[in-house]
Each structure stands twice: as structure tokens, then as C-alpha cells.
Design a protein around this motif. Structure first.
Motif, PDB file in Angstrom:
ATOM      1  N   PHE A 431      36.403  88.797 -54.962  1.00 25.43           N
ATOM      2  CA  PHE A 431      35.831  88.305 -53.702  1.00 25.43           C
ATOM      3  C   PHE A 431      34.515  87.556 -53.918  1.00 25.43           C
ATOM      4  O   PHE A 431      33.703  87.451 -53.004  1.00 25.43           O
ATOM      5  N   TYR A 432      34.337  87.023 -55.134  1.00 22.80           N
ATOM      6  CA  TYR A 432      33.063  86.357 -55.440  1.00 22.80           C
ATOM      7  C   TYR A 432      32.825  85.147 -54.557  1.00 22.80           C
ATOM      8  O   TYR A 432      31.687  84.778 -54.283  1.00 22.80           O
ATOM      9  N   GLN A 433      33.908  84.500 -54.111  1.00 24.81           N
ATOM     10  CA  GLN A 433      33.728  83.321 -53.252  1.00 24.81           C
ATOM     11  C   GLN A 433      33.278  83.695 -51.850  1.00 24.81           C
ATOM     12  O   GLN A 433      32.798  82.846 -51.092  1.00 24.81           O
ATOM     13  N   PHE A 434      33.417  84.983 -51.493  1.00 26.65           N
ATOM     14  CA  PHE A 434      32.954  85.445 -50.187  1.00 26.65           C
ATOM     15  C   PHE A 434      31.500  85.919 -50.327  1.00 26.65           C
ATOM     16  O   PHE A 434      31.221  87.118 -50.439  1.00 26.65           O
ATOM     17  N   GLN A 435      30.569  84.965 -50.317  1.00 24.56           N
ATOM     18  CA  GLN A 435      29.171  85.278 -50.600  1.00 24.56           C
ATOM     19  C   GLN A 435      28.536  86.199 -49.559  1.00 24.56           C
ATOM     20  O   GLN A 435      27.558  86.890 -49.845  1.00 24.56           O
ATOM     21  N   SER A 436      29.086  86.225 -48.345  1.00 29.82           N
ATOM     22  CA  SER A 436      28.516  87.103 -47.315  1.00 29.82           C
ATOM     23  C   SER A 436      28.648  88.570 -47.708  1.00 29.82           C
ATOM     24  O   SER A 436      27.759  89.373 -47.424  1.00 29.82           O
ATOM     25  N   ASN A 437      29.749  88.923 -48.367  1.00 33.01           N
ATOM     26  CA  ASN A 437      29.904  90.298 -48.853  1.00 33.01           C
ATOM     27  C   ASN A 437      28.804  90.659 -49.836  1.00 33.01           C
ATOM     28  O   ASN A 437      28.211  91.744 -49.775  1.00 33.01           O
ATOM     29  N   PHE A 438      28.534  89.743 -50.758  1.00 35.78           N
ATOM     30  CA  PHE A 438      27.527  89.996 -51.785  1.00 35.78           C
ATOM     31  C   PHE A 438      26.132  90.048 -51.168  1.00 35.78           C
ATOM     32  O   PHE A 438      25.299  90.878 -51.550  1.00 35.78           O
ATOM     33  N   THR A 439      25.867  89.153 -50.216  1.00 36.06           N
ATOM     34  CA  THR A 439      24.562  89.162 -49.542  1.00 36.06           C
ATOM     35  C   THR A 439      24.354  90.462 -48.790  1.00 36.06           C
ATOM     36  O   THR A 439      23.247  91.026 -48.792  1.00 36.06           O
ATOM     37  N   TYR A 440      25.411  90.956 -48.157  1.00 38.29           N
ATOM     38  CA  TYR A 440      25.334  92.203 -47.406  1.00 38.29           C
ATOM     39  C   TYR A 440      24.927  93.371 -48.313  1.00 38.29           C
ATOM     40  O   TYR A 440      23.973  94.099 -48.025  1.00 38.29           O
ATOM     41  N   VAL A 441      25.636  93.547 -49.425  1.00 44.27           N
ATOM     42  CA  VAL A 441      25.332  94.660 -50.335  1.00 44.27           C
ATOM     43  C   VAL A 441      23.978  94.436 -51.017  1.00 44.27           C
ATOM     44  O   VAL A 441      23.213  95.388 -51.230  1.00 44.27           O
ATOM     45  N   LEU A 442      23.662  93.187 -51.335  1.00 48.62           N
ATOM     46  CA  LEU A 442      22.363  92.880 -51.942  1.00 48.62           C
ATOM     47  C   LEU A 442      21.218  93.301 -51.017  1.00 48.62           C
ATOM     48  O   LEU A 442      20.217  93.891 -51.450  1.00 48.62           O
ATOM     49  N   ASN A 443      21.362  93.020 -49.722  1.00 50.27           N
ATOM     50  CA  ASN A 443      20.338  93.423 -48.756  1.00 50.27           C
ATOM     51  C   ASN A 443      20.210  94.940 -48.679  1.00 50.27           C
ATOM     52  O   ASN A 443      19.101  95.466 -48.491  1.00 50.27           O
ATOM     53  N   LEU A 444      21.311  95.657 -48.822  1.00 51.30           N
ATOM     54  CA  LEU A 444      21.253  97.122 -48.830  1.00 51.30           C
ATOM     55  C   LEU A 444      20.457  97.617 -50.036  1.00 51.30           C
ATOM     56  O   LEU A 444      19.681  98.588 -49.930  1.00 51.30           O
ATOM     57  N   TYR A 445      20.622  96.958 -51.167  1.00 55.14           N
ATOM     58  CA  TYR A 445      19.858  97.354 -52.358  1.00 55.14           C
ATOM     59  C   TYR A 445      18.374  97.020 -52.200  1.00 55.14           C
ATOM     60  O   TYR A 445      17.512  97.773 -52.647  1.00 55.14           O
ATOM     61  N   TYR A 446      18.083  95.883 -51.588  1.00 57.20           N
ATOM     62  CA  TYR A 446      16.676  95.573 -51.289  1.00 57.20           C
ATOM     63  C   TYR A 446      16.069  96.696 -50.442  1.00 57.20           C
ATOM     64  O   TYR A 446      14.952  97.160 -50.708  1.00 57.20           O
ATOM     65  N   TRP A 447      16.796  97.101 -49.442  1.00 56.71           N
ATOM     66  CA  TRP A 447      16.333  98.154 -48.532  1.00 56.71           C
ATOM     67  C   TRP A 447      16.184  99.481 -49.269  1.00 56.71           C
ATOM     68  O   TRP A 447      15.169 100.163 -49.145  1.00 56.71           O
ATOM     69  N   ALA A 448      17.192  99.843 -50.056  1.00 54.93           N
ATOM     70  CA  ALA A 448      17.168 101.117 -50.774  1.00 54.93           C
ATOM     71  C   ALA A 448      16.034 101.169 -51.799  1.00 54.93           C
ATOM     72  O   ALA A 448      15.427 102.220 -52.022  1.00 54.93           O
ATOM     73  N   ALA A 449      15.722 100.010 -52.415  1.00 59.56           N
ATOM     74  CA  ALA A 449      14.685  99.959 -53.451  1.00 59.56           C
ATOM     75  C   ALA A 449      13.291  99.751 -52.881  1.00 59.56           C
ATOM     76  O   ALA A 449      12.319  99.647 -53.630  1.00 59.56           O
ATOM     77  N   GLY A 450      13.187  99.677 -51.543  1.00 61.42           N
ATOM     78  CA  GLY A 450      11.875  99.488 -50.928  1.00 61.42           C
ATOM     79  C   GLY A 450      11.369  98.073 -51.016  1.00 61.42           C
ATOM     80  O   GLY A 450      10.163  97.838 -50.949  1.00 61.42           O
ATOM     81  N   GLU A 451      12.286  97.098 -51.173  1.00 64.17           N
ATOM     82  CA  GLU A 451      11.897  95.695 -51.288  1.00 64.17           C
ATOM     83  C   GLU A 451      12.292  94.917 -50.041  1.00 64.17           C
ATOM     84  O   GLU A 451      12.693  93.763 -50.102  1.00 64.17           O
ATOM     85  N   ASP A 452      12.175  95.550 -48.891  1.00 58.10           N
ATOM     86  CA  ASP A 452      12.676  94.960 -47.641  1.00 58.10           C
ATOM     87  C   ASP A 452      11.536  94.622 -46.694  1.00 58.10           C
ATOM     88  O   ASP A 452      11.614  94.840 -45.513  1.00 58.10           O
ATOM     89  N   GLN A 453      10.462  94.039 -47.215  1.00 58.87           N
ATOM     90  CA  GLN A 453       9.286  93.794 -46.370  1.00 58.87           C
ATOM     91  C   GLN A 453       9.587  92.964 -45.138  1.00 58.87           C
ATOM     92  O   GLN A 453       8.869  93.041 -44.146  1.00 58.87           O
ATOM     93  N   LEU A 454      10.652  92.171 -45.177  1.00 59.78           N
ATOM     94  CA  LEU A 454      10.905  91.264 -44.055  1.00 59.78           C
ATOM     95  C   LEU A 454      12.147  91.625 -43.258  1.00 59.78           C
ATOM     96  O   LEU A 454      12.640  90.819 -42.490  1.00 59.78           O
ATOM     97  N   THR A 455      12.670  92.833 -43.401  1.00 61.11           N
ATOM     98  CA  THR A 455      13.873  93.176 -42.659  1.00 61.11           C
ATOM     99  C   THR A 455      13.605  93.338 -41.179  1.00 61.11           C
ATOM    100  O   THR A 455      14.534  93.476 -40.383  1.00 61.11           O
ATOM    101  N   SER A 456      12.342  93.324 -40.760  1.00 59.00           N
ATOM    102  CA  SER A 456      12.036  93.451 -39.335  1.00 59.00           C
ATOM    103  C   SER A 456      12.049  92.113 -38.627  1.00 59.00           C
ATOM    104  O   SER A 456      11.825  92.036 -37.427  1.00 59.00           O
ATOM    105  N   VAL A 457      12.303  91.016 -39.383  1.00 59.62           N
ATOM    106  CA  VAL A 457      12.363  89.697 -38.759  1.00 59.62           C
ATOM    107  C   VAL A 457      13.673  89.580 -38.005  1.00 59.62           C
ATOM    108  O   VAL A 457      14.733  89.541 -38.597  1.00 59.62           O
ATOM    109  N   GLN A 458      13.591  89.540 -36.692  1.00 58.94           N
ATOM    110  CA  GLN A 458      14.792  89.436 -35.868  1.00 58.94           C
ATOM    111  C   GLN A 458      14.574  88.356 -34.822  1.00 58.94           C
ATOM    112  O   GLN A 458      13.558  88.347 -34.135  1.00 58.94           O
TER     113      GLN A 458
END
Length: 503
Positions: A431-458
């Protein structure tokens, strides 16, 4: 004949001046092309003066000529001052954004990040000319906030050597460099959130460490492997450590997150004890279990996750209405993400291929439970897995009616401690061509690792679009205010002076 030649030369010189100014405004990236007509025009002006040498000398010695020269010098100095003021105003521009969504300015979080940067930062745009202006317009917002920022444009078709050097895999890409970081940061999602996270990454002293329990899929380059996902994590400035739990005495405390993805067999008691110790010492667990059609083979690990408060059932989420085409409902599309704004930068659809349901096991932790991916109201959790194979797939009394969570997390002190996915294969090489899947899990890792300084931007749902001024438009504004307008004033003043002198 002489007079006729003189008039022709005057016309040619005037045309050369106009062409030169036009080229400077429209094609500033080609200095040789711009300067050639201007240089020829200056040479032509010198030739004209030489042809009328006697008249020019007589004019300069007369009282009228002296007054004219004095006025020209005065107007020239006025023009220089006006041009300097306009140039400073353009280079040190201040932006006022009066829109309701503030789409023509950066968010407060981004401005705070930029304010803390004192070192020089270079943005290198690898893009075709089609997207160059819009990307540069976005980066100009950053440059206006910090004069240490520099923007460069690189055409990937021309500079293949730089494409290889920076390992550019897609266009457009923005490379962020700083002397305090030994490697550049690559940004492929050209949005404020991604670019600002890139700035955060370029400034941090240590990249977050993601640790994974060893599995063969991390070395498998076929469709069922995960080499593509590991590449995405590395390019996102994560350090990776693949750990064989049988070969270590404990999971290193330096691991920001420890992941167990798609286990095909259960952990041994000694391995499970190491996982428990890591978690008890404050570590963050990230697990992804796939449904097992031939019986549950990870009972111990599944039970331990349930002890912690999450239940990843051995079932399959079915959504016949919102699912990947051709999947018979077994690849549900996420209809709702979290309320923590972790995934605000996803433009495409995220789907979970053959996913288990994730639920809260410990009701006492309800306030700490965060759904991360939820299916539609028309979905259900199929408890009889064999129905998927027998083609008798339908909802019955044993199943659980949707919406169904396919990923969830448990928090402690508003920080993630346990993240569970109903399937980890959404980031398999297939599913490498489905970049949204990868972005989704990547964002979860940013959040889990405490690297989500901008996740409050809505962003609120208001019908506004940002206004981007292209480089050509900005050049026209600059040269009109710096050159054309002062010259018009100068000509007007000269005409008025001539009229008065004739009275």
C-alpha cells in the motif's frame, strides 16, 4: 539623412530601454538576457550624445543647461531615496491578515517556533516551475517572520546531481538545512503543519528513537514487507532500532516508543516480561494486531494488552458502504479520526485492510480512552471470521453494530501510553502508493514520541481561500513603485519645468 539616422537611433535606444525594463520585471532569473538590451541602450545613448556633441556642450554651458543638470541631480537623488524606501518596505514587509481563518498568515504556534530560531535556515525548493510560485509564497510567510531564513529554488530536471545528493523521491519537496543539524530535513507535504514540524526537527538536538520488536517483514522488500514504512520513518527524522527480544536483557529506556507490529506468534514469557518492564518504567507501547483466520496465536500478548485497558479483538470490521473498492467491505475507510487533532494534514482517504476492532476493556479508564480511527455507522465487527471466506458475510446477533474503532489509545496525564491498531498492514509495501495511510501512522508516531507540537492546529470550516501573489506579480509591484512611478514623476516635473522656462 543625418537627422533621419539620428531619429531612428533615438527610437531604437528607447525601445531597448523598454525591452530591458520588461525583461527585468518578467525574467529576473536570466540576468544576461535582462542586462543585454539595457547595456546596448546605454551604448546607444553615448553614441547619440557624441553625434550631438557640440549641442550637448553648448547646452551644459548655458544657464538653462546648468539649471537642468541641477534639477536632474536633485530628482535623481530623490529617486534613489524613494527607491531605497520602497526596497526596504518590500524586503521587510509586514503582513496584516484580516481574514476570519487567518489563511494568509502563520498560526501562533508556528510563529512561536520561528521566534525561537536564531540560526540560519535554508529552504531548498525541489519542484517544477508550475508549483514554484505557490510554494515560495508559503515559505515567504516564514521568511517575513525571521530574516535568518533563506529560500532557494532548484529545478529537479536540471540539477539531477542535487536530486541524488538529497535523495529526492518525489516532486515537490522542500529540503530544510541548518548548520546545527548534520543532515537535512525533507518535507513532501507542502503545508504549514509539515514545514513547521520540519523546523522543529532541524532544531532539536536528538532525534526521537523508535524501537521495534524484530520481525522478518522489516527486511522483506516484497508487498508483504515493511521496508517502505521504515524508509518513511527514517526520512521523517526518526532514529530506528530493531530489537530481538531474545537477544537483549531489556528494552532500552532511550526508546521513545516500543512497537510490536503484526506478530504471527506469541511472545515467550521472558520476552513478555521485558515488554512489561519497559511499560512499567514509563515507556510508550505501540501495537498492531492483524485478525487471525486460523485461530488466535497471540493469546498471551493480547491478554496483556487487555490488562492495560485496551482490547484488540480477533474479529474483522466490515463496512459495505465505505470501504476500498473490491474489498467486499473488508477494507473500511476511516470516517472519523481523533479529537486530539493528530491527523489534520491528511488530504486523501485512510483505510484499514482486514482490521480487528479496538475497544476499551477497563471502564475505569474511559476518560483516558481516545478513538483514533472509526468506521461508519453502517459497519459492524464480524465475530465469525470464517464468514469472510465462505462468502456468507452478513450481520447477525453475534456481531457488534458500528461505528467501530479500528485504532485507539490510552492516555496518562494527557500523554499517550498505549496505542493499539486493529491492523498494521495498512503501511505494508503493498500500500505504499496510498500515502495517506503512511501519513496517518506517521502522525501517530509523532504524537506517541512527543513530537506533536502542532497537532492543535485545526482549521474552521469557513469558505475562504488564501491569496498568493506570484513572483511575477511581486516583481511588477516592486518595479512599478521603485522605477516606473518615480520616472513618471520625473518626466512630469521636467515637462512642467520646460513650460515655465518658455514663458
Amino acid at each position: 539623412m543625418k537627422k533621419y539616422n539620428f531619429q531612428i537611433l533615438v527610437s531604437i535606444v528607447g525601445i531597448l530601454y523598454l525591452v530591458g525594463v520588461f525583461l527585468v520585471v518578467t525574467m529576473p532569473d536570466n540576468p544576461i538576457l535582462c542586462l543585454t538590451p539595457l547595456l546596448l541602450a546605454v551604448i546607444g545613448t553615448v553614441v547619440l550624445c557624441f553625434m550631438k556633441k557640440d549641442e550637448v556642450i553648448k547646452l551644459m554651458k548655458s544657464t538653462y543647461g546648468k539649471n537642468l543638470a541641477s534639477n536632474i541631480v536633485g530628482f535623481f537623488l530623490f529617486f534613489v531615496v524613494l527607491a531605497l524606501v520602497n526596497y526596504i518596505a518590500v524586503k521587510r514587509a509586514y503582513v496584516w491578515d484580516i481574514g476570519a481563518r487567518k489563511l494568509n498568515s502563520l498560526t501562533e504556534q508556528t510563529q512561536k517556533v520561528i521566534a525561537e530560531i536564531n540560526d540560519p535556515v535554508t529552504f531548498k525548493i525541489f519542484s517544477s516551475k508550475e508549483y514554484r510560485d505557490s510554494i515560495r509564497a508559503l515559505l515567504d510567510f516564514y521568511k517575513n517572520e525571521n530574516q535568518n531564513f533563506k529560500i532557494e529554488y532548484i529545478d529537479p530536471e536540471v540539477r539531477s546531481d542535487l536530486v541524488s545528493k538529497y535523495r529526492i523521491l518525489r516532486s515537490p519537496t522542500v529540503v530544510i538545512e541548518s548548520p546545527i543539524k548534520d543532515h537535512p530535513i525533507l518535507v513532501t507535504e507542502i503545508k504549514e503543519l509539515s514545514i513547521t514540524n520540519g523546523l522543529i526537527s532541524i532544531q532539536r538536538k536528538r532525534d526521537p528513537l523508535l524501537c521495534f520488536a524484530y520481525m522478518k517483514g522489516f527486511e522483506d522488500t516484497t508487498d508483504v514487507g515493511y521496508t517502505g514504512f521504515l524508509h518513511v520513518l527514517k526520512e521523517s527524522s526518526f532514529k530506528l532500532n530493531i530489537i530481538n527480544l531474545l537477544a537483549v536483557s531489556e528494552i532500552p529506556r532511550q526508546c521513545n516508543v516500543f512497537s510490536i507490529l503484526s506478530p504471527m506468534s506469541d511472545l515467550m514469557d521472558s520476552e513478555l516480561e521485558k515488554v512489561k518492564k519497559y511499560y512499567d518504567q514509563g515507556g510508550v507501547l505501540f501495537v498492531g494486531f492483524s485478525p487471525m483466520l486460523n485461530g488466535d496465536k497471540i493469546g498471551k500478548l493480547r491478554s496483556y494488552i487487555e490488562e492495560l485497558g485496551l482490547s484488540i479483538s480477533n474479529d474483522i470490521v466490515i463496512d459495505s458502504k465505505f470501504s476500498l473498492n473490491g474489498s467486499r467491505g473488508s477494507a473500511p475507510i476511516v470516517r472519523k479520526f481523533d479529537d486530539k487533532n493528530i491527523n489534520t494534514n491528511i488530504s486523501g482517504q485512510v483505510f484499514f485492510p482486514i482490521s480487528s476492532s479496538v475497544t476499551l476493556k477497563d471502564i475505569e479508564q474511559e476518560k483516558n480512552y481516545v478513538p483514533l480511527a472509526t468506521s461508519s455507522n453502517d459497519s459492524w465487527a464480524e465475530k465469525t471470521i470464517l464468514e469472510l471466506v465462505s462468502e456468507k458475510l452478513k450481520f447477525d446477533e453475534r456481531d457488534v453494530l458500528g461505528p467501530i474503532d479500528m485504532a485507539a489509545a490510552l492516555l496518562k496525564n494527557d500523554k499517550p501510553r498505549l496505542i493499539g491498531l486493529g491492523n498494521a498492514t495498512l503501511v505494508a509495501n503493498k500500500f505504499y502508493q496510498f500515502q495517506s495511510n503512511f501519513t496517518y501512522v506517521l502522525n501517530l508516531y509523532y504524537w506517541a514520541a512527543g513530537e506533536d507540537q502542532l497537532t492543535s492546529v485545526q482549521a474552521a470550516a469557513l469558505p475562504e481561500k488564501p491569496v498568493f501573489i506570484s513572483d511575477l506579480q511581486k516583481q511588477v509591484i516592486l518595479y512599478f513603485s521603485v522605477i516606473i512611478l518615480p520616472l513618471l514623476l520625473l518626466c512630469f516635473a521636467f515637462i512642467q519645468y520646460r513650460r515655465r522656462s518658455l514663458i
